[in-house]
Design an enzyme around this catalytic site. Structure first.
Site, PDB file in Angstrom:
ATOM      1  N   ASP A  83       0.804  -1.233   0.000  1.00 20.35           N
ATOM      2  CA  ASP A  83       0.000   0.000   0.000  1.00 20.35           C
ATOM      3  C   ASP A  83       0.835   1.281   0.000  1.00 20.35           C
ATOM      4  O   ASP A  83       1.986   1.303   0.428  1.00 20.35           O
ATOM      5  CB  ASP A  83      -0.980   0.010   1.186  1.00 20.35           C
ATOM      6  CG  ASP A  83      -0.301  -0.177   2.546  1.00 20.35           C
ATOM      7  OD1 ASP A  83       0.725  -0.873   2.617  1.00 20.35           O
ATOM      8  OD2 ASP A  83      -0.803   0.395   3.529  1.00 20.35           O
ATOM      9  N   GLU A 141      -0.508  -2.054   5.122  1.00 19.75           N
ATOM     10  CA  GLU A 141       0.412  -1.978   6.265  1.00 19.75           C
ATOM     11  C   GLU A 141       0.256  -0.636   6.975  1.00 19.75           C
ATOM     12  O   GLU A 141       0.480  -0.528   8.172  1.00 19.75           O
ATOM     13  CB  GLU A 141       1.866  -2.170   5.804  1.00 19.75           C
ATOM     14  CG  GLU A 141       2.853  -2.452   6.930  1.00 19.75           C
ATOM     15  CD  GLU A 141       3.208  -1.233   7.752  1.00 19.75           C
ATOM     16  OE1 GLU A 141       3.341  -1.348   8.986  1.00 19.75           O
ATOM     17  OE2 GLU A 141       3.363  -0.133   7.176  1.00 19.75           O
ATOM     18  N   GLU A 142      -0.131   0.389   6.225  1.00 17.60           N
ATOM     19  CA  GLU A 142      -0.116   1.758   6.754  1.00 17.60           C
ATOM     20  C   GLU A 142      -1.359   2.115   7.565  1.00 17.60           C
ATOM     21  O   GLU A 142      -1.391   3.160   8.182  1.00 17.60           O
ATOM     22  CB  GLU A 142       0.025   2.768   5.599  1.00 17.60           C
ATOM     23  CG  GLU A 142       1.291   2.608   4.766  1.00 17.60           C
ATOM     24  CD  GLU A 142       2.545   3.096   5.480  1.00 17.60           C
ATOM     25  OE1 GLU A 142       2.465   3.503   6.658  1.00 17.60           O
ATOM     26  OE2 GLU A 142       3.610   3.053   4.845  1.00 17.60           O
ATOM     27  N   HIS A 368       7.917   8.451   4.458  1.00 19.37           N
ATOM     28  CA  HIS A 368       6.681   9.256   4.608  1.00 19.37           C
ATOM     29  C   HIS A 368       6.927  10.729   4.266  1.00 19.37           C
ATOM     30  O   HIS A 368       6.204  11.604   4.722  1.00 19.37           O
ATOM     31  CB  HIS A 368       6.089   9.118   6.022  1.00 19.37           C
ATOM     32  CG  HIS A 368       5.610   7.714   6.330  1.00 19.37           C
ATOM     33  ND1 HIS A 368       4.550   7.445   7.155  1.00 19.37           N
ATOM     34  CD2 HIS A 368       6.037   6.512   5.888  1.00 19.37           C
ATOM     35  CE1 HIS A 368       4.368   6.125   7.220  1.00 19.37           C
ATOM     36  NE2 HIS A 368       5.275   5.534   6.461  1.00 19.37           N
TER      37      HIS A 368
HETATM   38 NI    NI Z   1       6.614   1.010   5.319  1.00 18.86          NI
END
Ligand code: NI
Length: 404
Positions: A83, A141-142, A368
């Site tokens: 993702d 995962e996020e 990020h």
């Molecule tokens: Ni990651």
């Protein structure tokens, strides 16, 4: 049968370099948020199908691949997350995100490409593989509660039972392709705090007729600082941060309520539970002392990620054989969280870092970040490392000489 060496794996991986770049760029240009990974999982499934790996859908938008080797043996899993993040890309790359506000800023495009690269290598040597390699192409995962618990709930670790699991994550600002390991707890649990303090509004000039929630909130912020400074072994790690306070709107009015948000990180479950109790006690005690009411929610996130010592040592020694000791490093624990932790609660395994590159190598920003990117020379290294680790694990497992 001739034993395959680390060099064989690296050479095979290099053959796929341009293919892996193409896959990574395709995914990068079309990033998909958690549980929306439709095109990414179709791409992954297409590659696995083409290689003759059995595939099935799992965890909504995930894919579970199963490569059955030439002889009987154990079962090992390799995991990649797929993702992207709700971030607007600002890299200026020719293959930058075509979706405004969505970006692969955590390298999951590269993780997916590298796992598919491992499948390419392993399917070439299928006859020499004693056992089964599963590919966990994982969604979300996020986003809490994470795709990993869904994969586990839908049986990814069963039939055949996974005996060890390995995964990797890109690490920015580190030499491209270096591999970093840590035995034990490497990443923190992450829980979210939501607190509302309710008092009674009134004229700021006659505070004794009101009940000021701002003063109560201030005491709570200070009180919560004591959990890490006074309730945690100085040799341990933990974080309690209040990251948002909202209350009032002008100079001469005491407001009715104050809202606060924050995060709490821990490296072990015992202290995590204990700190949750302390948060409640402090909020409760301070509010009682001030006559205020409160609502407290501690939203539990991922648990701490604990690499199993034997599996870590095993993968680590394999990395030294693959890329040489001078390219392998001991990682530092960090307070970030990762849902790979759930697999490690069930089966042995380890999660390692792969250097994404230094600024000179083109990686100029952290995870990020809207300018995050990787040096694509890492793709064959990560693919070879996954494949080599899986093969080596099964090979040693089958021979039973060094069962980890
Ligand atoms: Ni990651």
């Amino acid at each position: 049968m001739n034993k395959l060496t680390a060099t064989d794996f690296l050479q095979r991986a290099q053959k796929y370099h341009s293919r892996l770049i193409e896959i990574r760029r395709t995914i990068h240009a079309n990033p998909e948020l958690a549980y929306e990974e439709h095109e990414t999982s179709a791409l992954a499934r297409g590659v696995l199908d083409e290689l003759g790996v059995e595939t099935k859908s799992i965890a909504k938008t995930g894919v579970l691949g199963k490569l059955v080797g030439g002889t009987d043996g154990g079962c090992v899993a390799l995991r990649a997350d797929m993702d992207a993040l709700p971030i607007h890309e600002e890299t200026g790359l020719p293959f930058a995100s075509q979706k405004p506000g969505v970006m692969h800023a955590c390298g999951h495009d590269a993780h997916t490409a590298m796992a598919l690269g491992a499948a390419m290598i392993l399917s070439e040597i299928r006859e020499s593989i004693p056992g089964t390699v599963k590919f966990f192409m994982q969604p979300s995962e996020e986003l809490l509660p994470g795709g990993a618990p869904a994969m586990i709930a839908e049986g990814a670790l069963e039939s055949p039972p996974v005996e060890a699991i390995f995964g990797q994550h890109v690490l920015p600002l580190r030499e491209a392709g270096q591999l970093g390991f840590f035995s034990g707890t490497m990443m923190a649990s992450a829980d979210e705090l939501y607190i509302t303090i309710t008092g009674k509004s009134g004229h700021a000039a006659i505070p004794h007729t009101a009940l000021d929630p701002i003063v109560t909130a201030a005491e709570i912020v200070v009180g919560l600082q004591k959990i890490v400074s006074r309730n945690l072994d100085p040799f341990d790690r933990g974080v309690v941060s209040i990251t948002m306070i909202e209350g009032g709107h002008t100079t001469n009015v005491i407001p009715d309520d104050v809202k606060m948000k924050g995060t709490m990180r821990a490296m072990n479950e015992e202290w995590r539970e204990y700190a949750h109790r302390r948060i409640e006690e402090i909020v409760d005690g301070v509010c009682k002392a001030n006559g205020a009411e409160y609502e407290l929610e501690i939203r539990k996130g991922y648990p701490a990620l604990s690499n199993h010592p034997a599996s870590t040592e095993f993968a680590w020694s394999g990395a030294r054989e693959l890329i040489g000791s001078n390219q392998v490093f001991q990682a530092e624990p960090m307070m970030g969280a990762e849902d790979f932790a759930y697999y490690l609660q069930k089966v042995p395994g380890t999660f390692w870092w792969i250097g994404a590159g230094t600024p000179e190598q083109g990686c100029v920003a952290g995870l990020h970040n809207s300018r995050f990117t990787i040096d694509e020379n890492i793709l064959p290294v990560g693919a070879a490392m996954l494949a080599w680790t899986a093969y080596r694990y099964l090979d040693i497992w089958l021979r039973g000489t060094d069962k980890k």
